[in-house]
Design a protein around this motif. Structure first.
Motif, short mmCIF file in Angstrom:
data_model
loop_
_atom_site.label_atom_id
_atom_site.label_comp_id
_atom_site.label_asym_id
_atom_site.label_seq_id
_atom_site.Cartn_x
_atom_site.Cartn_y
_atom_site.Cartn_z
N VAL A 1 -6.66 -12.11 -12.85
CA VAL A 1 -7.23 -12.28 -11.50
C VAL A 1 -6.66 -11.17 -10.64
N PHE B 1 -3.19 -9.17 -10.60
CA PHE B 1 -2.42 -8.58 -9.50
C PHE B 1 -2.94 -8.99 -8.14
N PHE B 2 -2.05 -8.84 -7.20
CA PHE B 2 -2.34 -9.09 -5.78
C PHE B 2 -1.87 -7.84 -5.07
N ASN B 3 -2.82 -6.95 -4.79
CA ASN B 3 -2.49 -5.71 -4.10
C ASN B 3 -2.83 -5.89 -2.63
N GLY B 4 -1.84 -6.33 -1.89
CA GLY B 4 -2.08 -6.75 -0.50
C GLY B 4 -1.91 -5.63 0.51
N LEU B 5 -1.22 -5.93 1.57
CA LEU B 5 -1.09 -5.01 2.69
C LEU B 5 0.20 -4.19 2.62
N HIS B 6 0.14 -3.05 3.24
CA HIS B 6 1.33 -2.20 3.34
C HIS B 6 2.51 -2.99 3.91
N ILE C 1 0.85 -1.19 0.00
CA ILE C 1 0.00 0.00 0.00
C ILE C 1 0.89 1.24 0.00
N ARG D 1 3.76 -5.78 2.88
CA ARG D 1 3.70 -7.25 2.84
C ARG D 1 3.68 -7.83 1.44
N ASN E 1 0.82 -13.79 5.07
CA ASN E 1 0.81 -13.18 3.75
C ASN E 1 1.30 -14.15 2.68
N TYR F 1 -3.87 -17.64 -3.55
CA TYR F 1 -4.14 -16.81 -4.73
C TYR F 1 -3.62 -17.51 -5.99
N LYS G 1 0.05 1.47 -5.88
CA LYS G 1 -1.16 1.51 -6.71
C LYS G 1 -0.87 1.08 -8.15
N PRO H 1 6.31 -11.45 0.79
CA PRO H 1 5.93 -12.83 1.10
C PRO H 1 4.87 -13.36 0.13
N ALA H 2 3.91 -12.52 -0.22
CA ALA H 2 2.89 -12.96 -1.17
C ALA H 2 3.52 -13.26 -2.52
N GLY I 1 -0.80 -15.52 -0.56
CA GLY I 1 -0.22 -15.55 -1.90
C GLY I 1 -0.34 -16.94 -2.51
N VAL J 1 -6.88 -8.93 -7.15
CA VAL J 1 -7.40 -8.81 -5.78
C VAL J 1 -6.75 -7.61 -5.10
N LEU K 1 -7.00 -9.07 5.76
CA LEU K 1 -6.77 -9.10 4.30
C LEU K 1 -7.48 -10.29 3.67
#
Ligand SMILES: Cc1ncc(C[n+]2csc(CCOP(=O)(O)OP(=O)(O)O)c2C)c(N)n1
Ligand SMILES: Cc1ncc(C[n+]2csc(CCOP(=O)(O)OP(=O)(O)O)c2C)c(N)n1
Ligand code: SF4
Ligand code: SF4
Ligand SMILES: [Mg+2]
Ligand SMILES: [Mg+2]
Lengths: 286, 562, 286, 562
Positions: free
Chosen positions: B414, A62-67, A48, A69, B252, B259, A53, A72-73, B256, B416, B282
């Motif tokens: 996809v 896309f995977f717009n996760g947490l500030h 974030i 983080r 996290n 996902y 953005k 790891p995703a 992932g 998210v 999340l």
């Protein structure tokens, strides 16, 4: 020809007009296109912030996760499906502040992902507090006496962690930015590109001009394979060296090390568990 | 005086960390089971690698019994401190067996395990001698013991194997020869085909049967067992098992992984989970599946790291900011541990909500025999779709569930987003859409409804007194209530905690007398019940010293209320 | 004479007999005594792990907080009362794994605290999983295929962050351990001592002998003030250099930078808020 | 047709981020107040620095009124999108004023703010022109305006000052000269001595008066205002203000600070708080004081970062693993914001428990005038002791509270441990002591009892209908209920949420008709009420689109239930 990663219709981009992020987006669009990647095979991962953005303005998954983080995703996404091109993107606060620990340990894992950090030396989205890369003396509404913490040096840090591709660019040079992005994506392994980016609204110190005046392209004879030499170079400031500081092909990637791909290269989602084998495992408990 | 034991024997082994209580337990578990005895063991130990005072209860019984007993029929202390450590449980009825010179307990039966072992080549064999001794006491077929020991040490050197063989025999002879205790316990051939599992085993096998192919965690007692079990399956079942730098990374990473199409399991304990709360939120926002095993231990903070408690229900119910649905399960038996974990993967994939499996140290570290379950009865449901070009990850549907695509599978993208988003997953500030998206997420409560497992009533259907419990206390509470021998009493056990099973209301209101039994200090389930049904349960049996409930204790406490 | 930091009566120490932690404790007791510190002025801060139990075995004030979270607490304690001697202690998992981000940013702040990391290359208290410093190939019940992540190099990392005192010792040499500890505590600013420590129970690879065989004292002509040189040295492995790799006096400390001490040096707890001033501030909102 | 406004005027300024709505609001706030008008403003904005569509409501009234209105009497749109953005609130009654060529709203009054500004030297002065215009409309003394503007820009160059002066005058003339609107509103000299505060101001001043000397945080909307306010006080009040690397560092740093004798404040929002849950549990275990301000915004996850919601009560109630006491406050007014924050420091120091102050974006970003409060009425209570040699941090006392020492103050050592510990703070595995320590911690519930602030009843004491609310909705709900003009209705407002005020039960049971109003999607307070009292509140007025409740809306929704 249209860039398949760009939108056909005009989209509403939430960045300020004139923000360096627009140039970074242009460079990324061009880099993606020139690498001839399939739109459905690219995943942008972000946290974030203003930089984070980015995925909303590029047509990929896309995977717009947490500030903080994103890494790891991103690491897991690549690990579960190595066929994907995975790009993590975030701000200096996102990746070096909140997400610092993941940066350290992603470096140790060495997943084959690319990390773009928009280094505007400030927290843009939250309106102007100091970032880990803010220069000493910068006053902000929180740092009322001026920043006195030592700025993080992402280049030196990454080299100390043996990140196998360590580069810095300035988005004012869209050409170089794009070229280095392409090399970073082509590099097998974890690749960091720290992108100097002016924040018009909240960083009145490190302006476009400041970045221009305080950066210098690496000399042609710079040897990116010399880790100690690259480290020494990375300590230079004002001007900050631009280009690929360090590159190494000595490390195997996270995915290469994963046992699950040693015999079978298919992504995890395509696999089925063999219930007979589970059955056998249960019965082994008799 | 000869003590005769006919149908239920509680042996307690006690010693310090490093003395190998666990290895005696392992040997006995197998040998007792193959001999047709029901077996149950539970361990309590300090948070240290050497020293201290620990104990393992081994319960041998003719009928199935997996409740924890306070009573000690036979105590085998391996160090002097064992006596002080267990003083509250030692009674005049307790037979203490061991090295009299070392232990010095008046009236104990002197058996020189260590000396016997030394004679055979080293003190290290004392554990095997002790195991043999108990086998002898129980008159297990000697050949069985010998065969087993050779098998057990089959990967060791010839010397070690033969010395252990000699040790088990020597112990056996001593046990068999002992006068003063007469054990004649019914055997049951059916037990031989039972499984012998710890709680960690049950959860791990359930995960395998759930199609788990990605495990991430960060070591933390008492959840590490599942992490290590899954790692032991990693090769055979092609599972990525990753120890992450911290628990925030864990959650996290797991998101992932889901996902990207994997079926990821997280295993942690309370303190680790506390760090994951933002990630749980999340999960709620991106409507990702997630299966999370939380093995509880006493808090707050580091608390008592190796001990047991049911103190994290409140946290799990409300973890993460904002409102979103979740499912919380808490197995009471090994069979439930297996089945609920298996189901958790399907539930999570189907409803795209986090599913939490709450166990505790008592559950994961206990071991007992249980009728074999059939993986064939279970199916992996992936609930994923191949995407089309215009795929929308969060398409608004009637039941709130949008078909879940995976990047790289199909021609769509996809997308998210942790921000509020549109159907496509892109960030939005459309506040009407926000409302539809909240409603979409909350609608899943209704969708989940039919899947809810009502609480299980055990005992007299015409109860007047209802004893309410959840999770790991099932066996102990049921046994205690049965032992009361009262007619109008029943147990209501919850293994599905949330969304709260409405069916519970009728049971609760029907009871004239309600008692809750929880292994925590504030009756967390009782609060949830009151919140969901309005029914207050004022009679509370709570325990929070870090140990599991014992059958006798529950019996005694319930007696006070009836 | 008795060491005032030691207990008069025998205490129950939860470490395994023969564990390297005992030697570290001896060195620390001696270092504290030889520095003539007052027992009531020393605060030990730790996280969770075998190493992190140290405060329980030394007679000082202590804050034994959460796994990985020693440094933020230690930083605040020193910041609120600069008269205290603050020592943070933890394991390699504690400080470089769970607590990695705090290490990065404590380095930027440069509080005048000392950090001892018991580097046994394993997670001791949780019974033998890999630590960030575990060597490749080490098999554990979680790392069943052997560790393949690149071990963290705390020395290189700290030097990249310009931590102004960076040293490594082996607890098998209690004398050097004590001496370096004393220097670290005497150093004004953030001082890291990474202490090689055998874990008898769970690290069967990096044993006492292994550490002995795979370490080498820094040569006399090593120049700890040369950052690039120290970095190069820090990359050496097997043998790993022992001693003070890097030392610099160029940085001001966190506390020195705090405005609250510029005129008044008293610790915060001794101060009182002036309600008249608060009143005035409220009235300024008229 | 001339529109006449006599006692309550709702002006809405709308535009994109970067157009300076905030500066118009600032100028008006001061000028209206010094002129004797009651002032209230509330802003809603997107999470972006430039562009988008935002608005600020400015309410000018003869009587005190700090509820948010749906109604727009006068709309001043600064960009075309404003109209679409506010379409639901624009009615035929709304007078739209602005640049007709740019906005193009039929029937609007054309005032060329930008052209006027350009004539004076630049478009940047358009905001001042607009502010002047409103002053003219309201017929504020022109000299007052002129003086104020010179003061407001006193730190700018002479040129900027004089141009703004010209701008305010030009706007003023245009406003004053406007026919079609006639405003004749009562003034009240008393307002002039009121304070003019935002919610962030109130919390920050409360912290100053609470003796706060250490603030740590990590920027996060909408909590950053308090962080920045406290930073602005840092020099004058000798406060350490530290931006930490992450929220986990924040909470652990704050605990370190309290340990060393500081009075630390944490300010955060839901996502940041979620990361602190383990630290909260540590706070519970080491019995540290901690004051934490949580400004709520809509979740889950990143949600709607700049908007408002009351969605984090559940999380805060149960944050952290294990059982331990806490205090949760939620101010409804600025005066409460000040007083409760001040008190929070004393409560936290006295009972050695975490104290949470729950606000939200609506609360912190709104601004209104309020009677001055007197810092002299408040005292900083440190509750620390000088230690003796044998000091024990966790001495077992009757009420569970142990005298709190500080390292370096006295001759003792102060030892705190996240593991279960003995009175001295040293790690223990004594399980009986564990029980005493749990009991000690939980005893504080009883100790806190007398300090609990009961919910506030506003309205008819003989109510039949009770409207229940908490935190920031106080003004809006009270105004809505008053406007209903019904006789047997009252509002019950909670500003102390936990430990739950028992006094609430009687009120709730007395009501024949209970309605809850919450700015979230699941009625979190209603659940807490049911859990604590058994009383279910089925009539729920919930809002969760990211905007605050409006007076008319609450009125309309309540009307449906009476
Ligand atoms: C856990 C958490 N803490 C804080 C925030 C608030 N936040 C959003 S973006 C941001 C920092 C933005 O700075 P940076 O990462 O440098 O990105 P930029 O906007 O400068 O591109 C913060 C603190 C958040 N979203 N989540
Ligand atoms: C948040 C959290 N996660 C996990 C744990 C469990 N834990 C306790 S100590 C430890 C690691 C111990 O390793 P290290 O820090 O290297 O210390 P050592 O025991 O080797 O001295 C872990 C993972 C914990 N206490 N808290
Ligand atoms: S605030 Fe700064 S970083 Fe953010 S969009 Fe505007 S110019 Fe760019
Ligand atoms: S487990 Fe290892 S580190 Fe821990 S006390 Fe034992 S030997 Fe030392
Ligand atoms: Mg930035
Ligand atoms: Mg270690």
């Amino acid at each position: 020809m249209e860039n398949i990663f760009d939108f056909k219709d005009k989209i509403d981009i939430a960045w300020c007009p004139g923000c360096g992020n627009h140039a970074i987006r242009q460079a990324l669009l061009a880099a993606l296109e020139e690498l001839h990647l399939g739109r459905e095979k690219v995943v942008l991962v972000s946290g974030i912030g203003q930089a984070a953005k980015m995925p909303h303005y590029i047509r990929t998954s896309f995977f717009n996760g947490l500030h903080g983080r994103g890494l790891p995703a991103a690491t897991a996404i690549k690990a579960c499906n190595p066929e994907l091109t995975v790009i993590a993107v975030g701000g200096d606060g996102d990746m070096y502040g909140e997400g610092g620990n993941h940066f350290l340990h992603a470096s140790r894992r060495n997943p084959d992902i690319t990390l773009f950090v928009h280094d505007n030396m400030v927290y843009g989205l939250t309106k102007g507090q100091a970032a880990p890369t803010s220069r000493p003396g910068m006053e902000t509404p929180v740092q009322v006496f001026g920043v006195f913490e030592k700025p993080l040096n992402p280049m030196a840090l990454a080299i100390s962690l043996d990140v196998p591709f360590v580069a810095r660019v300035f988005c004012g040079d869209v050409g170089q930015t794009k070229e280095v992005m392409k090399k970073a994506m082509a590099h097998k392994g974890f690749a960091l590109v720290d992108i100097f980016q002016p924040c018009l609204s909240f960083n009145k110190v490190n302006t476009f001009k400041w970045f221009k005046d305080n950066t210098a392209y690496l000399p042609d004879d710079h040897d990116p394979s010399d880790r100690a030499g690259a480290f020494k170079k990375s300590l230079e400031e004002e001007p900050f060296p631009l280009g690929i500081l360090y590159e190494s092909d000595r490390r195997s990637t996270f995915e290469e090390n994963l046992e699950v791909y040693k015999k079978d290269r298919s992504p995890l989602y395509q696999r089925e568990v063999d219930m007979k084998m589970v059955e056998a495992e249960i019965m082994a408990k008799r | 005086m000869i003590k005769t034991i006919t149908d239920d024997l509680a042996i307690v082994l006690a010693g310090e960390a490093g003395q190998g209580l666990q290895s005696i337990e392992s040997i006995l578990a197998q040998l007792l089971k193959v001999s047709g005895y029901n077996f149950f063991s539970a361990s309590e130990f300090m948070s240290r690698v050497r020293g201290g005072a620990n104990s393992t209860e081994i319960r041998v019984s003719a009928k199935r019994a997996a409740g924890f007993l306070d009573r000690i029929d036979i105590l085998i202390p391996l160090h002097k401190e064992s006596i002080a450590h267990l003083k509250k449980r030692i009674t005049p009825e307790t037979i203490v067996i061991g090295e009299e010179d070392k232990i010095g307990y008046p009236g104990m039966i002197d058996i020189q395990f260590t000396r016997m072992a030394t004679e055979l080549g080293g003190a290290v064999y004392a554990n095997t001698v002790a195991a043999g001794f108990i086998c002898g006491l129980l008159k297990i077929a000697e050949q069985e013991c010998a065969n087993f020991i050779l098998e057990y040490f089959s990967r060791k050197s010839e010397e070690i194997r033969s010395r252990n063989l000699a040790a088990i025999k020597k112990g056996y002879a001593a046990g068999k020869g002992l006068s003063g205790i007469h054990i004649s316990m019914g055997k049951n051939a059916a037990v031989k085909t039972d499984l012998l599992l710890s709680g960690s085993d049950a959860i791990s096998l359930g995960a395998l049967a759930g199609g788990c192919d990605y495990v991430c965690g960060y070591p933390m007692s008492p959840s590490t067992g599942v992490l290590e079990k899954m790692a032991s399956y990693a090769k055979k079942f092609a599972i990525v098992v990753e120890q992450v730098e911290d628990e925030i990374g864990v959650v996290n990473m797991a998101l992932g992984a889901w996902y990207a199409g994997a079926r990821a399991l997280v295993t942690t304990s309370g303190g680790g989970f506390a760090l994951m709360c933002e990630g749980i939120s999340l999960c709620g926002m991106i409507e990702s599946p997630l299966v999370l095993h939380l093995a509880q231990r006493p808090g707050p903070a580091t608390g008592l790291p190796t001990r047991t408690e049911q103190g994290d229900l409140d946290m799990v119910l409300h973890a993460g900011h904002g409102d979103f649905p979740r499912i919380i399960l808490a197995p009471g038996t090994l069979a439930e541990g297996f089945a609920l974990t298996q189901m958790a993967f399907n539930l999570s994939a189907k409803y795209q909500v986090p599913v939490f499996i709450l166990t505790d140290q008592f559950f994961v570290d206990s071991r007992t025999n249980t009728p074999a379950f059939n993986a064939g009865d279970f199916k992996v449901e992936k609930h994923i779709v191949k995407t089309e070009k215009d795929y929308k990850r969060f398409s608004l549907t009637d039941n709130g569930i949008s078909p879940r695509g995976i990047p790289g599978y199909g021609s769509g993208n996809v997308c998210v987003d942790s921000d509020e988003h549109d159907e496509d997953g892109r960030i939005t500030e459309d506040l009407d859409l926000r409302v539809r998206m909240v409603d979409k997420r909350l609608k899943k409560f209704a969708a989940i409804g039919p899947a809810i497992i009502p609480p299980r009533l055990v005992g007299d259907g015409n109860f007047r007194t209802l004893v309410v419990c959840w999770g790991s206390t099932f066996n102990t509470v049921c046994e205690a209530v049965a032992a009361l021998g009262e007619k109008d009493i029943a147990v209501l056990h919850f293994s599905w905690l949330f969304p709260f099973p409405d069916q519970a209301g009728a049971y609760l209101r029907k009871a004239a007398n309600r008692i809750i039994v929880e292994n925590n200090s504030s009756a967390q389930l009782a609060r949830l019940i009151r919140q969901a049904t309005g029914v207050a349960i004022e009679r509370q049996v709570l325990k929070y010293n870090g140990l599991p409930f014992a059958v006798e204790e529950v019996q005694r406490e319930i007696r006070k209320f009836i």
